[in-house]
Design a protein around this motif. Structure first.
Motif, PDB file in Angstrom:
ATOM      1  N   THR A   1      15.232   6.611  -2.834  1.00 45.37           N
ATOM      2  CA  THR A   1      14.121   5.719  -3.148  1.00 45.37           C
ATOM      3  C   THR A   1      14.589   4.650  -4.115  1.00 45.37           C
ATOM      4  OG1 THR A   1      13.406   7.196  -4.931  1.00 45.37           O
ATOM      5  CG2 THR A   1      12.371   7.486  -2.786  1.00 45.37           C
TER       6      THR A   1
ATOM      7  N   HIS B   1       6.372   7.120 -11.372  1.00 46.14           N
ATOM      8  CA  HIS B   1       6.698   6.785  -9.990  1.00 46.14           C
ATOM      9  C   HIS B   1       8.206   6.528  -9.958  1.00 46.14           C
ATOM     10  CE1 HIS B   1       2.434   6.506  -9.322  1.00 46.14           C
ATOM     11  NE2 HIS B   1       2.339   5.619 -10.296  1.00 46.14           N
TER      12      HIS B   1
ATOM     13  N   ASN C   1      16.139   6.343   4.871  1.00 44.83           N
ATOM     14  CA  ASN C   1      16.456   6.604   3.460  1.00 44.83           C
ATOM     15  C   ASN C   1      17.458   7.737   3.293  1.00 44.83           C
ATOM     16  OD1 ASN C   1      14.776   8.677   4.255  1.00 44.83           O
ATOM     17  ND2 ASN C   1      13.694   8.801   2.292  1.00 44.83           N
TER      18      ASN C   1
ATOM     19  N   LYS D   1      12.107   5.686  -9.524  1.00 44.89           N
ATOM     20  CA  LYS D   1      12.850   4.651  -8.813  1.00 44.89           C
ATOM     21  C   LYS D   1      14.319   5.043  -8.782  1.00 44.89           C
ATOM     22  CE  LYS D   1      14.572   1.518 -12.378  1.00 44.89           C
ATOM     23  NZ  LYS D   1      14.762   0.127 -12.745  1.00 44.89           N
ATOM     24  N   ASN D   2      15.044   4.462  -7.852  1.00 45.55           N
ATOM     25  CA  ASN D   2      16.488   4.694  -7.743  1.00 45.55           C
ATOM     26  C   ASN D   2      16.810   6.183  -7.778  1.00 45.55           C
ATOM     27  OD1 ASN D   2      16.393   1.956  -7.939  1.00 45.55           O
ATOM     28  ND2 ASN D   2      17.874   1.763  -9.577  1.00 45.55           N
ATOM     29  N   ASN D   3      16.159   6.929  -6.911  1.00 48.50           N
ATOM     30  CA  ASN D   3      16.361   8.368  -6.883  1.00 48.50           C
ATOM     31  C   ASN D   3      17.050   8.764  -5.580  1.00 48.50           C
ATOM     32  OD1 ASN D   3      16.154  10.902  -8.075  1.00 48.50           O
ATOM     33  ND2 ASN D   3      14.311  11.405  -6.901  1.00 48.50           N
TER      34      ASN D   3
ATOM     35  N   ASN E   1      16.430  11.395   0.771  1.00 46.95           N
ATOM     36  CA  ASN E   1      15.265  10.976  -0.016  1.00 46.95           C
ATOM     37  C   ASN E   1      15.624   9.860  -1.000  1.00 46.95           C
ATOM     38  OD1 ASN E   1      13.705  13.038   1.241  1.00 46.95           O
ATOM     39  ND2 ASN E   1      14.543  14.522  -0.220  1.00 46.95           N
TER      40      ASN E   1
ATOM     41  N   GLU F   1       7.251  14.597  -6.978  1.00 46.44           N
ATOM     42  CA  GLU F   1       8.353  13.657  -6.852  1.00 46.44           C
ATOM     43  C   GLU F   1       9.224  13.741  -8.109  1.00 46.44           C
ATOM     44  OE1 GLU F   1       6.075  10.145  -4.325  1.00 46.44           O
ATOM     45  OE2 GLU F   1       5.942  10.185  -6.517  1.00 46.44           O
TER      46      GLU F   1
ATOM     47  N   THR G   1      18.979  -3.533  -1.828  1.00 46.73           N
ATOM     48  CA  THR G   1      19.509  -2.545  -0.890  1.00 46.73           C
ATOM     49  C   THR G   1      20.829  -3.013  -0.280  1.00 46.73           C
ATOM     50  OG1 THR G   1      18.258  -3.522   0.930  1.00 46.73           O
ATOM     51  CG2 THR G   1      17.191  -1.747  -0.312  1.00 46.73           C
TER      52      THR G   1
ATOM     53  N   HIS H   1      12.154  12.697 -10.877  1.00 47.39           N
ATOM     54  CA  HIS H   1      12.859  11.561 -11.479  1.00 47.39           C
ATOM     55  C   HIS H   1      14.060  12.154 -12.190  1.00 47.39           C
ATOM     56  CE1 HIS H   1      13.186   7.613 -13.685  1.00 47.39           C
ATOM     57  NE2 HIS H   1      13.926   8.403 -14.432  1.00 47.39           N
TER      58      HIS H   1
END
Length: 616
Positions: free
Chosen positions: A278, A254, A318, A256-258, A276, A202, A285, A204
């Motif tokens: 996230t 982990h 998403n 965020k805001n990707n 994708n 994943e 949102t 970032h």
């Protein structure tokens, strides 16, 4: 902290002497050089002269008229040697030899300094030139814990002003040192873009701007793992004396805001997509939209930042998409995905619109031009009708062709011909009648391209497509269709049925990017232009088809508009060929159709105004 400069001391001594021929004193002085050692580490970069450290100092002595009166590539050659100079004012310019600091490079410090001195008669003059780092230094440091949580780390530093210098990307060796090699840039505002990929693959990603950049600045980018799985704001520590700036980025394992953002641009519109997407815990949102603005060449601060414009955005789980219209040709835009609170998802990206797209229309799209010429059939030469003028045929400028040469093997049948029976405008329309010739079905057709060959097997080939580079959004025209009962339905593909065994017509349009026309052989179904074939083959970039091939209602022509659906992955591609096919029997390639099925078509044109349709 170590200072990013060292001292070049220039000592001037005025020594007077008597001329042998005169009793007067000549105004002459002498220059002696001394340079202190640098406290910068030794460096080397493949793009620089071998052994380059920046500490071999070249010196120029320039008079008041800008003329270089003395120079050396290495001040050491002048060390302890006097340099004779006439009385006057001079500028002493000292700089690193072998590199001018105007380009980005790894481990390439560039030092520069200058001082003005005056040589006067009868006096000794001393001067000192301080050489400071004249370009910008960037280094990256990683915490131990971040190295164990991630499997890849890439950082790109690039100029905010396009073309100011080359960007540099570093792929960090997470098994190696905690600090990367230093990279150096000319004085220009910079953007830091980084992507860390965790053990679950994943990413970032984020971007940060370094503004008000000056020579002798050192930007230290510290990356550390955030606690409790969250990310904090970037913190900055500044040592003004040394001009060192420490930026600390706390990164979650982990993300965020990707989001992965892509854009395909035409001359006045663009298709935007974010996949994708996230969000971190607690991130709203509400009001997630694409935003855009023209990219400027100047640094945008909070005080004078160009506002972002919202774009109507469609959300599907998403994934977010938007069609951006009303743009200016040959212009670079920035775009991003953000929520109502201004929080962004992924990095700010950019696209550039193309030059003005041509809006080409179809030659003989009104089907007014027809001629008869002798052409080769499966058995012999026969008079054959063609949908073009005689001059266009003779000069090889045919845009449309038919299956007439395949059908005329038993004499001039011309299943496709001009007609005055049903005409929308002008004198003629095209009439296509499916026939049975020598026991074989002859599906009447009209298409852009060239008939290939035919024999009595029966086998026929067609080369579909004519050169074309415009990007229309729809095909418009008029048609009427009357179907008869189809024969040979047992030859249909397993996924096709004909309601009531009635024949169907076809009108479809395809845009293709290919070096050649598309060859169809009626004995090789894998070459047929089915919807599945067009979707799977990457050379086809857009497609549209008449929604129903059934008989039309009423006695007159029916208006139609067929939207062109563009594959989103090839949205910004420009076609090379256009294929338009009309057939009185849609499945004639399979030798399925109804004798007497009749299709009229007239006044075909391409539509360019409006939004294109995405084929997903």
């Amino acid at each position: 902290m170590k200072p990013l400069y060292y001292t070049l001391s220039l000592f001037f001594a005025i020594i007077l002497y008597a001329c042998q021929k005169e009793d007067t004193l000549n105004d002459i002085g002498y220059l002696r050089l001394n340079i202190n050692d640098s406290n910068e580490m030794q460096t080397k970069a493949a793009s620089l002269p071998e052994g380059y450290t920046g500490k071999q100092i070249a010196v120029k002595i320039v008079d008041k008229n800008g003329k270089v009166v003395e120079k050396t590539d290495d001040w050491e050659l002048w060390k302890d040697e006097p340099i004779e100079l006439p009385v006057g004012t001079y500028t002493i310019q000292a700089s690193s030899y072998g590199f001018d600091g105007k380009q980005s490079a790894e481990e390439a410090p560039y030092y520069y300094g200058e001082e003005t001195v005056s040589i006067t008669s009868g006096k000794e003059v001393n001067a000192k030139v301080v050489c400071k780092l004249a370009n910008v230094k960037v280094s990256v440091k990683l915490s131990d814990n971040i190295k164990t949580k991630f499997k890849a780390f890439d950082i790109t530093v690039k100029p905010q002003e396009t073309g100011a210098c080359d960007p540099i990307t570093i792929s960090v060796d997470l098994a190696g040192s905690n600090e990367t090699k230093a990279i150096y840039f000319p004085v220009t505002n910079l953007t830091v873009q980084y992507t860390l990929t965790n053990q679950n693959n994943e990413p970032h990603s984020a971007a940060y701007n370094l503004s008000d950049v000056k020579g002798n600045d050192h930007y230290i980018l510290n990356f550390k793992l955030a606690e409790t799985g969250t990310t904090g704001n970037v913190t900055v520590t500044v040592d003004e004396t040394m001009q060192e700036y420490e930026y600390t980025f706390t990164v979650s394992q982990h993300p965020k805001n990707n989001a992965n953002l892509t854009a395909g641009a035409w001359d006045r519109l663009a298709y935007l997509k974010a996949e994708n997407v996230t969000m971190g815990t607690g991130v709203s949102t509400e009001g997630i939209t694409f935003q855009y603005r023209i990219k400027t060449t100047t640094t945008q601060t909070k005080a004078d930042e160009t506002p972002w414009n919202d774009v109507e955005t469609t959300a599907n789980e998403n994934t977010y998409t938007a069609m951006l219209t009303g743009l200016t040709v040959s212009t670079t835009y920035e775009y991003r995905l953000a929520n109502a609170e201004g929080e962004t998802f992924g990095s700010i990206k950019e696209f550039t619109t193309s030059t003005t797209d041509a809006e080409t229309q179809l030659p003989n799209g009104n089907f007014e031009d027809w001629c008869v010429r002798t052409a080769t059939t499966a058995l012999f030469d026969s008079d054959t009708t063609f949908p073009c003028s005689g001059d266009d045929y003779d000069n090889g400028n045919r845009f449309w062709d038919t299956s007439n040469r395949g059908a005329n093997s038993a004499g001039q049948k011309d299943p496709t011909n001009k007609t005055t029976e049903l005409v929308h405008s002008g004198t003629y329309a095209a009439k296509l009648i499916t026939d049975v010739i020598a026991g074989n079905l002859a599906a009447a057709s009209l298409y852009t391209g060239d008939f290939g060959s035919a024999n009595l097997n029966p086998e026929a080939t067609i080369n579909f497509g004519k050169p074309f580079t415009s990007r229309p959004i729809a095909l418009h025209g008029y048609y009427k269709y009357t179907a008869t009962t189809a024969s040979g339905t047992d030859k249909l593909p397993s996924n096709v049925t004909l309601e009531g065994d009635l024949d169907q017509c076809a009108i479809f349009i395809v845009l293709m990017k290919s070096e050649n026309q598309h060859l169809v052989n009626n004995t090789k179904p894998e070459t047929f232009l089915s919807v599945e074939k067009i979707w799977e083959d990457d050379k086809f970039i857009a497609y549209g088809e008449l929604p129903s091939g059934a008989s039309t209602q009423g006695d007159g022509l029916v208006e139609f508009t067929i939207p062109l659906k563009y594959k989103e992955q090839f949205f910004d591609e420009q076609p090379t060929h256009i294929i338009i096919v009309c057939s009185a029997s849609k499945y004639g390639d399979y030798m399925v159709g109804g004798e007497g099925s009749t299709l009229y078509v007239d006044d075909f044109s391409l539509i360019y105004e409006g939004e294109p349709t995405i084929w997903e």
